[in-house]
Design an enzyme around this catalytic site. Structure first.
Site, PDB file in Angstrom:
ATOM      1  N   TYR A 339      33.640  61.620 122.495  1.00 28.40           N
ATOM      2  CA  TYR A 339      33.087  62.350 123.635  1.00 28.40           C
ATOM      3  C   TYR A 339      31.983  63.309 123.174  1.00 28.40           C
ATOM      4  O   TYR A 339      32.083  63.949 122.134  1.00 28.40           O
ATOM      5  CB  TYR A 339      34.175  63.135 124.388  1.00 28.40           C
ATOM      6  N   GLU A 373      34.386  69.810 130.007  1.00 25.30           N
ATOM      7  CA  GLU A 373      34.591  68.389 129.704  1.00 25.30           C
ATOM      8  C   GLU A 373      35.274  68.181 128.357  1.00 25.30           C
ATOM      9  O   GLU A 373      35.860  67.132 128.111  1.00 25.30           O
ATOM     10  CB  GLU A 373      33.268  67.623 129.775  1.00 25.30           C
ATOM     11  N   LYS A 434      24.333  51.529 125.610  1.00 27.39           N
ATOM     12  CA  LYS A 434      25.299  52.501 126.110  1.00 27.39           C
ATOM     13  C   LYS A 434      25.885  52.109 127.464  1.00 27.39           C
ATOM     14  O   LYS A 434      25.200  51.652 128.359  1.00 27.39           O
ATOM     15  CB  LYS A 434      24.625  53.866 126.280  1.00 27.39           C
TER      16      LYS A 434
END
Ligand code: IOT
Ligand code: MG
Ligand code: MG
Length: 504
Positions: A339, A373, A434
């Site tokens: 992440y 996040e 991606k």
């Protein structure tokens, strides 16, 4: 200490001149609870520590000062060199306490970690987050009393909080979120508060050769993975994209191939074949978890409950991960993710022009704070600790600062990362374009469909998502309801009606 789980994953702490009623905070994070009550520098400190078995390492006291610490440090060896010879603290809390003794608030400029911390020092209470605010920290400060907690919902009952140089939390009067990379230095008796920034994203860009860029990225990322990998088999949440595959490859390299990987998908979309290529190449013990889209959408309240985020795009990224974590059996795993790689590398940005790429990087680095996040609560709702090597302070400093032409090069996005990993991953993985987790799992499309089926016109879908997330936040954070009791479908219907009647 090194390698095992953090001593604490969260806390609520209160400082006032005398003791008060028992603290009974709500947390979404699972964990053992240990209560702490002590006099520190003439004040009474009481805390509830959320831990996974070793809460003693989460607090330290010496000479009228106490540190409460949730999370972990990644540059312990460097930090230890700053201490007088012979002093070897046995926990991160003790290390921070010792550094605070020498550097005061400036100690927090030295730390590379994933943490939230409180230092009670006589008349002062110091509240700090890591550079990225990756373990969120909230505070309610009134003259004579400071409350701080790693989840906003734990401060629901706090009253009388004064304005602070920090972001107010929606509908929790007087509760503020400590900014990323910031120390708040509070005088308890008066509630006066001074903020010190301890980290800021680099604004300048470095011009380096391809080779130097590639080598530096490989080296800092390898270190970030190493310091996050414990003695147990690491578990990597793997999509098969370059970000998570790189983390898996570096962990496998470090752990002589003994790693576990897990991928999630839905009946509508998955990246299972792509992840399998990586798992096979690395020889990881790999699992695929399929979640039905209906179940996934039902867990929207859980994602908001864990992340305490109001951003609908972020919640779409976090929902599949929340659902994945909720389906991992056992507890107390150390999880590594990919992440955050797309933020400094401009990976979400799908066009070829460099000015636009750097504009996106600047924007994202200026706006991440408060989105939550990176919060560990996402995995901690099922008792697992997660950590993100790309948002290691040193990795981030390197990645952000590379000139844009190293991020997009030869028509490839995230070129420097792909080039840095060329020898550890199959070529098809290195060049795979991606795909965002919200796309790869079908979540964005399904959430949109849920709203349009409820009658929301296409051009109002994003606004409707924002309202749904706000409404969920009001239920599970502000009102303190358990997410199992909150029905996504009902909230969607209400939002659709409000929009149709022009009530927003
Ligand atoms: P993406 O980069 O696709 O996924 C983030 C991480 O989630 C991956 O590296 C991987 O560890 C895990 N993951 C993704 N998909 C799966 C899957 N199917 N199974 C298991 N694990 C998976 C959004 C995004 O594109 O996610 N996140 C971006 C950017 C956030 C934007 N934020 C901001 N501007 N403040 C990111 O950089 O991660
Ligand atoms: Mg990514
Ligand atoms: Mg992806």
């Amino acid at each position: 200490m090194a390698g095992s789980l953090p001593a604490a994953v969260g806390f609520l702490a209160e400082i006032r001149p005398d003791g008060g009623p028992p603290l009974r905070p709500d947390f979404a994070s699972l964990g053992g609870r240990t209560e702490l009550a002590e006099d520190t520098g003439g004040q009474s400190l009481r805390a509830v520590l959320l831990h996974s078995g070793a809460p003693d390492g989460a607090h330290a006291r010496d000479r009228g000062r106490t540190v409460v610490f949730a999370g972990e440090l990644y540059n312990r060896d460097e930090l230890a060199r700053l201490l007088p010879a012979g002093l070897s603290p046995d926990s991160d809390a003790a290390l921070v306490l010792a550094l605070f003794g020498s550097y005061d608030v400036h100690a927090f400029r030295l730390l590379n970690g994933r943490f939230a911390a409180l230092v009670a020092a006589g008349e002062r209470v110091v509240l700090a987050t890591d550079h990225a605010g990756s373990v969120p920290l909230y505070a309610s400060v009134a003259a004579g009393r400071v409350l701080a907690a790693t989840e906003a919902k734990a401060l629901r009952a706090a009253t009388g909080g004064q304005p602070l140089p920090a972001r107010p939390v929606r509908r929790l009067t007087g509760v503020h979120q400590v900014p990323a990379g910031t120390v708040l230095d509070v005088r308890v008796s008066t509630a006066e508060c001074v903020a010190h920034r301890t980290w800021a994203p680099p604004l300048a860009r470095r011009i380096v050769s391809e080779n130097e860029a590639v080598e530096t990225v490989r080296q800092v990322l390898d270190r970030a993975v190493r310091v996050r990998t414990g003695p147990d088999t690491p578990l990597v949440v793997l999509s098969g994209g370059i970000d998570s595959s790189s983390v898996a490859a570096l962990s496998a390299h470090r752990s002589a191939g003994r790693i576990e990987t897990v991928s999630m998908g839905t009946e509508e979309a998955d990246e299972f074949p792509q992840a399998r290529v990586v798992a096979t190449h690395l020889g990881s013990a790999h699992r695929e978890i399929t979640v039905s889209m209906a179940d996934l959408l039902r867990q929207l309240p859980h994602a908001v409950w864990a992340a305490e985020s109001l951003d609908p795009d972020i919640v779409e990224y976090l929902l599949p991960l929340t659902a994945l974590y909720l389906r991992l059996e056992g507890s107390g795993r150390r999880i590594l993710t990919g992440y955050g790689a797309d933020i400094p590398l401009g990976g979400m940005h799908r066009e070829d022009r460099l000015p636009q790429l750097d504009t996106a990087v600047c924007h994202d680095m200026a706006t991440f704070d408060g989105l939550n996040e990176m919060t560990p609560v996402l995995s901690q709702i099922s008792g697992h600790w997660s950590t993100h090597p790309y948002w290691d302070r040193d990795v981030l400093d390197v990645l952000v600062a590379l000139e844009a032409g190293l991020k997009r090069r030869y028509g490839q996005d995230k070129w420097v990362l792909r080039a840095a990993m060329g020898d550890l991953l199959p070529h098809e993985v290195v060049i795979r374009p991606k795909l965002g987790v919200h796309e790869g799992s079908g979540v964005t499309a399904a959430f949109t469909r849920l709203l349009t089926d409820a009658g929301v016109p296409d051009q109002q879908v994003h606004r409707a998502k924002e309202l749904v997330v706000q409404e969920l936040f009001d239920h599970v954070v502000v009102a303190g309801r358990h997410p199992d009791e909150v029905k996504t479908g009902e909230v969607v219907e209400q939002v659709a009606e409000r929009l149709a009647s022009g009530a927003t």
